[in-house]
Design an enzyme around this catalytic site. Sequence first.
Site, short mmCIF file in Angstrom:
data_model
loop_
_atom_site.label_atom_id
_atom_site.label_comp_id
_atom_site.label_asym_id
_atom_site.label_seq_id
_atom_site.Cartn_x
_atom_site.Cartn_y
_atom_site.Cartn_z
N GLU A 1 36.75 -10.00 67.34
CA GLU A 1 36.99 -9.96 65.89
C GLU A 1 38.22 -9.11 65.63
O GLU A 1 38.40 -8.06 66.24
CB GLU A 1 35.83 -9.32 65.11
CG GLU A 1 34.60 -10.15 64.95
CD GLU A 1 33.51 -9.45 64.12
OE1 GLU A 1 33.83 -8.65 63.22
OE2 GLU A 1 32.33 -9.70 64.41
N GLU B 1 28.27 -5.42 67.65
CA GLU B 1 28.42 -4.08 67.05
C GLU B 1 27.08 -3.36 66.90
O GLU B 1 26.67 -3.03 65.78
CB GLU B 1 29.10 -4.18 65.69
CG GLU B 1 30.47 -4.82 65.74
CD GLU B 1 31.25 -4.69 64.43
OE1 GLU B 1 30.67 -4.24 63.43
OE2 GLU B 1 32.43 -5.05 64.42
C1 BG6 Z 1 32.38 -6.54 61.59
C2 BG6 Z 1 31.15 -7.39 61.61
O1 BG6 Z 1 31.96 -5.23 61.40
O2 BG6 Z 1 33.31 -6.69 60.59
C3 BG6 Z 1 31.09 -8.46 60.56
O3 BG6 Z 1 30.82 -7.88 62.87
C4 BG6 Z 1 31.79 -8.01 59.30
O4 BG6 Z 1 29.76 -8.80 60.34
C5 BG6 Z 1 33.26 -7.72 59.63
O5 BG6 Z 1 31.67 -8.91 58.24
C6 BG6 Z 1 34.13 -7.30 58.44
O6 BG6 Z 1 33.61 -6.18 57.80
P1 BG6 Z 1 33.10 -6.23 56.30
O7 BG6 Z 1 32.26 -5.03 56.14
O8 BG6 Z 1 34.33 -6.19 55.44
O9 BG6 Z 1 32.35 -7.49 56.13
#
Ligand code: BG6
Length: 462
Positions: A367, A168
Amino acid sequence: MSIEYKFPEGFWWGSAVSATQIEGAAAEGGKGLNIWDYWYAIEPNRFFEGVGPETTSDFYHSYQDDIKRMKDIGHNSFRLSISWSRLLPGGRGEINQEAVKFYNDVINELIAHDIEPFVNLFHFDMPLEMQEIGGWENRQVVDLFVDYANVCFDLFGDRVHKWFTFNEPIVPVEGGYLYDFHYPNVVDAKRAIQVGYNTMIASAKAIEKFRSHHFGESQIGIILNLTPSYPRSQNPADLKASEIADLFFNRSFLDPSVLGSYPHKLIQLLEEHGQLPETEEGDTELMAANTVDLLGVNYYQPRRVKAKDHLPNPYSPFMPDWFFDNYEMPGRKMNKYRGWEIYEKGIYDIMINLKENYGNIGSFISENGMGVQDEERFMKEGRIEDDYRINFITGHLKWLHQAIEEGCNAKGYHLWSFMDNWSWMNAYKNRYGFFSVDLETKERKPKKSAYFMKNVAEQNGF
Ligand code: BG6
């Protein structure tokens, strides 16, 4: 039990993590400081309940048991990131042998359990010394990143066959240089755009370096958070707003990574507003020659937009938001804890877009996941019954399956995340794991979704 949704043979089932969010041991094992250690030291109040990155989920000490747990729930692949400031404290110079041992042990342990390691080089964690000389704004840091990447290829390239340059890369741009949720908390589009551009140069140079090793079948890619833009309506003003949001938030990284060049419309728009970054001779050729082999797609939420209700304040800093407003669609389904809309079909729309406009590049969901607060509420007989997460996963997998049926080149699904971890400013507010983590004792316990995932992985479907 009959299987309605069967996935292609060899489908990658697993999860993803990042170094800063799970390793802990921030001041152990010879690790240098990164921007998170530093920001927390100077402004702890900006982190949920004042929890910082020093111990997080303690993977540094418990990786062996964690890898067993991965095996128990059917993982055949797992993405981790290497901490640049652990491997090269200060970002350059002597290699930290304790870090080499740690990452070697983790990689070897994964392989011993038949879990393929997917290794990412940069996940928001700039070494402090590199930030002090300008971070991604400085082309020297780009070259030092390539040196670091090369150290990783040298050390681990014999066993790691899937590499990623960045996770990202737009997030440090947004967080650090536009919207004040990452260090260095600058609000300046011109600098943000330079950071984004230099990151893409760093990715292309790292890919070039990787290929000079001739690792045979090994692949290198990038992981992008793609947030499809949906206009409020078919009104031309809404359509234009949505197209511009897409240029800024998706195509700014997707096009150079996969097609090897920036969209003409984006360049034009930045030029009109005096926001073009500084470039160097040879950059265009470098990007064109070093596109990715594989694309990781992080998908959490769509982006709904509409034409602006009001003209932007001409005295306010230039922002992508000068061209669109976010649209809160009535009746949208929300994950209210994270404040993100849940729209399962988005995953299908992304895949179809990759098929139609990006050469159907090999990709996977790197993810997808649901962060929920106070999950102990759902505890029954010692287990968190996270049916909402199971529904979230199945909802997305059905659409992913549909995309594959229609010829999309999707090769796997990784959940964010294996276990509860430290979510940057949100620290441990929202929990994402298949396994819960007790912050006091660090004890891990499988949630209901862990058993669900085991079945899905074993049956290669559900
Ligand atoms: C993604 C990232 O943006 O989402 C992670 O690659 C992140 O590092 C995940 O933890 C979930 O988002 P957040 O902000 O709730 O942790």
